[in-house]
Design a protein around this motif. Structure first.
Motif, PDB file in Angstrom:
ATOM      1  N   ASN A   2       0.847  -1.192   0.000  1.00 53.79           N
ATOM      2  CA  ASN A   2       0.000   0.000   0.000  1.00 53.79           C
ATOM      3  C   ASN A   2       0.884   1.242   0.000  1.00 53.79           C
ATOM      4  O   ASN A   2       1.278   1.733   1.044  1.00 53.79           O
ATOM      5  CB  ASN A   2      -0.912  -0.025   1.228  1.00 53.79           C
ATOM      6  CG  ASN A   2      -1.957   1.064   1.183  1.00 53.79           C
ATOM      7  OD1 ASN A   2      -2.200   1.649   0.137  1.00 53.79           O
ATOM      8  ND2 ASN A   2      -2.563   1.328   2.310  1.00 53.79           N
ATOM      9  N   ASN A   4       1.595   5.146  -0.693  1.00 51.60           N
ATOM     10  CA  ASN A   4       0.895   6.423  -0.773  1.00 51.60           C
ATOM     11  C   ASN A   4       1.521   7.272  -1.864  1.00 51.60           C
ATOM     12  O   ASN A   4       2.668   7.696  -1.731  1.00 51.60           O
ATOM     13  CB  ASN A   4       0.975   7.161   0.565  1.00 51.60           C
ATOM     14  CG  ASN A   4       0.144   6.486   1.625  1.00 51.60           C
ATOM     15  OD1 ASN A   4      -0.961   6.045   1.348  1.00 51.60           O
ATOM     16  ND2 ASN A   4       0.670   6.403   2.822  1.00 51.60           N
ATOM     17  N   ARG A   5       0.765   7.506  -2.906  1.00 55.57           N
ATOM     18  CA  ARG A   5       1.260   8.275  -4.049  1.00 55.57           C
ATOM     19  C   ARG A   5       0.524   9.598  -4.155  1.00 55.57           C
ATOM     20  O   ARG A   5      -0.635   9.703  -3.782  1.00 55.57           O
ATOM     21  CB  ARG A   5       1.032   7.508  -5.341  1.00 55.57           C
ATOM     22  CG  ARG A   5       1.919   6.337  -5.527  1.00 55.57           C
ATOM     23  CD  ARG A   5       1.768   5.757  -6.922  1.00 55.57           C
ATOM     24  NE  ARG A   5       2.706   4.692  -7.112  1.00 55.57           N
ATOM     25  CZ  ARG A   5       2.443   3.416  -6.873  1.00 55.57           C
ATOM     26  NH1 ARG A   5       1.252   3.059  -6.453  1.00 55.57           N
ATOM     27  NH2 ARG A   5       3.360   2.496  -7.060  1.00 55.57           N
ATOM     28  N   HIS A  46      -7.275   2.148  -8.731  1.00 54.27           N
ATOM     29  CA  HIS A  46      -7.585   2.042  -7.301  1.00 54.27           C
ATOM     30  C   HIS A  46      -6.346   1.938  -6.420  1.00 54.27           C
ATOM     31  O   HIS A  46      -6.370   1.302  -5.374  1.00 54.27           O
ATOM     32  CB  HIS A  46      -8.526   0.861  -7.022  1.00 54.27           C
ATOM     33  CG  HIS A  46      -9.833   0.980  -7.722  1.00 54.27           C
ATOM     34  ND1 HIS A  46     -10.782   1.905  -7.382  1.00 54.27           N
ATOM     35  CD2 HIS A  46     -10.339   0.296  -8.776  1.00 54.27           C
ATOM     36  CE1 HIS A  46     -11.827   1.794  -8.190  1.00 54.27           C
ATOM     37  NE2 HIS A  46     -11.574   0.823  -9.045  1.00 54.27           N
ATOM     38  N   GLU A  47      -5.267   2.562  -6.867  1.00 55.82           N
ATOM     39  CA  GLU A  47      -4.097   2.656  -6.001  1.00 55.82           C
ATOM     40  C   GLU A  47      -4.428   3.661  -4.903  1.00 55.82           C
ATOM     41  O   GLU A  47      -5.186   4.596  -5.119  1.00 55.82           O
ATOM     42  CB  GLU A  47      -2.889   3.153  -6.793  1.00 55.82           C
ATOM     43  CG  GLU A  47      -2.451   2.203  -7.870  1.00 55.82           C
ATOM     44  CD  GLU A  47      -1.375   2.796  -8.746  1.00 55.82           C
ATOM     45  OE1 GLU A  47      -1.045   3.991  -8.584  1.00 55.82           O
ATOM     46  OE2 GLU A  47      -0.867   2.068  -9.602  1.00 55.82           O
ATOM     47  N   HIS A  48      -3.844   3.465  -3.745  1.00 58.97           N
ATOM     48  CA  HIS A  48      -4.084   4.418  -2.668  1.00 58.97           C
ATOM     49  C   HIS A  48      -3.357   5.718  -2.993  1.00 58.97           C
ATOM     50  O   HIS A  48      -2.151   5.717  -3.229  1.00 58.97           O
ATOM     51  CB  HIS A  48      -3.607   3.875  -1.330  1.00 58.97           C
ATOM     52  CG  HIS A  48      -3.963   4.790  -0.214  1.00 58.97           C
ATOM     53  ND1 HIS A  48      -3.118   5.761   0.227  1.00 58.97           N
ATOM     54  CD2 HIS A  48      -5.109   4.904   0.510  1.00 58.97           C
ATOM     55  CE1 HIS A  48      -3.715   6.442   1.197  1.00 58.97           C
ATOM     56  NE2 HIS A  48      -4.922   5.938   1.379  1.00 58.97           N
ATOM     57  N   LEU A  49      -4.107   6.799  -3.022  1.00 57.41           N
ATOM     58  CA  LEU A  49      -3.505   8.104  -3.278  1.00 57.41           C
ATOM     59  C   LEU A  49      -3.431   8.900  -1.982  1.00 57.41           C
ATOM     60  O   LEU A  49      -4.412   8.981  -1.236  1.00 57.41           O
ATOM     61  CB  LEU A  49      -4.321   8.892  -4.307  1.00 57.41           C
ATOM     62  CG  LEU A  49      -4.368   8.318  -5.715  1.00 57.41           C
ATOM     63  CD1 LEU A  49      -5.281   9.160  -6.601  1.00 57.41           C
ATOM     64  CD2 LEU A  49      -2.971   8.233  -6.317  1.00 57.41           C
ATOM     65  N   LEU A  50      -2.290   9.477  -1.739  1.00 59.01           N
ATOM     66  CA  LEU A  50      -2.107  10.363  -0.599  1.00 59.01           C
ATOM     67  C   LEU A  50      -2.743  11.715  -0.885  1.00 59.01           C
ATOM     68  O   LEU A  50      -3.315  12.346  -0.006  1.00 59.01           O
ATOM     69  CB  LEU A  50      -0.612  10.530  -0.313  1.00 59.01           C
ATOM     70  CG  LEU A  50      -0.217  11.456   0.822  1.00 59.01           C
ATOM     71  CD1 LEU A  50      -0.755  10.922   2.149  1.00 59.01           C
ATOM     72  CD2 LEU A  50       1.298  11.595   0.875  1.00 59.01           C
ATOM     73  N   SER A  75     -12.614   8.358  -3.267  1.00 59.48           N
ATOM     74  CA  SER A  75     -12.015   8.701  -1.973  1.00 59.48           C
ATOM     75  C   SER A  75     -12.521  10.083  -1.565  1.00 59.48           C
ATOM     76  O   SER A  75     -11.904  11.104  -1.893  1.00 59.48           O
ATOM     77  CB  SER A  75     -10.494   8.691  -2.110  1.00 59.48           C
ATOM     78  OG  SER A  75      -9.890   8.990  -0.885  1.00 59.48           O
ATOM     79  N   LEU A  78     -10.086  12.802  -0.207  1.00 60.74           N
ATOM     80  CA  LEU A  78      -8.768  12.907  -0.819  1.00 60.74           C
ATOM     81  C   LEU A  78      -8.287  14.363  -0.809  1.00 60.74           C
ATOM     82  O   LEU A  78      -8.981  15.250  -1.292  1.00 60.74           O
ATOM     83  CB  LEU A  78      -8.815  12.403  -2.268  1.00 60.74           C
ATOM     84  CG  LEU A  78      -7.495  12.461  -3.039  1.00 60.74           C
ATOM     85  CD1 LEU A  78      -6.508  11.438  -2.476  1.00 60.74           C
ATOM     86  CD2 LEU A  78      -7.724  12.204  -4.512  1.00 60.74           C
ATOM     87  N   GLU A 122      -6.659  16.622   6.192  1.00 60.92           N
ATOM     88  CA  GLU A 122      -7.373  15.349   6.082  1.00 60.92           C
ATOM     89  C   GLU A 122      -7.061  14.438   7.270  1.00 60.92           C
ATOM     90  O   GLU A 122      -7.919  13.713   7.746  1.00 60.92           O
ATOM     91  CB  GLU A 122      -7.023  14.635   4.773  1.00 60.92           C
ATOM     92  CG  GLU A 122      -7.625  13.278   4.633  1.00 60.92           C
ATOM     93  CD  GLU A 122      -9.125  13.227   4.911  1.00 60.92           C
ATOM     94  OE1 GLU A 122      -9.593  12.201   5.420  1.00 60.92           O
ATOM     95  OE2 GLU A 122      -9.829  14.213   4.633  1.00 60.92           O
TER      96      GLU A 122
END
Length: 124
Positions: A2, A4-5, A46-50, A75, A78, A122
């Motif tokens: 996982n 965070n990008r 659906h990659e987790h984005l920071l 998200s 986001l 956030e």
């Protein structure tokens, strides 16, 4: 894994490259695209984005506000930072709350600072 990008959406190739290099040197994992449609495709992975960093005017096709709305559908909280050369981008009137705006021209550190603020917002 996982990771965070930060998704960077900027149609100006030179500015995109410079922003991404600065953010990478600051320790961030970056995914970079050059148009709204490519941003939709990256979000669909659906990659987790920071966070999302997007220009508002992306040329033909979806604009940065469209990209932010699309990303927020996946998200809802986001963190989003908009960049634009427009004098009055009015992003705050387009339903993208808890976001920041940085006017072009800017120093890369201004963008990094805005990203840090929305990411902290956030997390709060």
């Amino acid at each position: 894994m996982n990771v965070n990008r930060i998704l960077v959406v900027e149609d100006n190739f030179i500015l995109n490259f410079e922003l991404c290099e600065f953010l990478r040197e600051s320790g961030h994992e970056i995914r970079s695209v050059y148009c709204g449609q490519a941003a939709f495709e990256a979000i669909n992975r659906h990659e987790h984005l920071l966070a999302l960093l997007t220009d508002i005017d992306l040329g033909p096709g979806p604009d940065g506000v469209d990209v932010a709305r699309y990303a927020r559908a996946f998200s809802p909280h986001l963190p989003v930072v908009f960049i634009s050369a427009a004098r009055d981008p009015r992003h705050e009137f387009n339903g993208i709350d808890r976001s920041e705006f940085v006017a072009k021209p800017f120093q890369p550190q201004q963008v990094a600072d805005a990203l840090a603020r929305v990411i902290r917002l956030e997390a709060a």
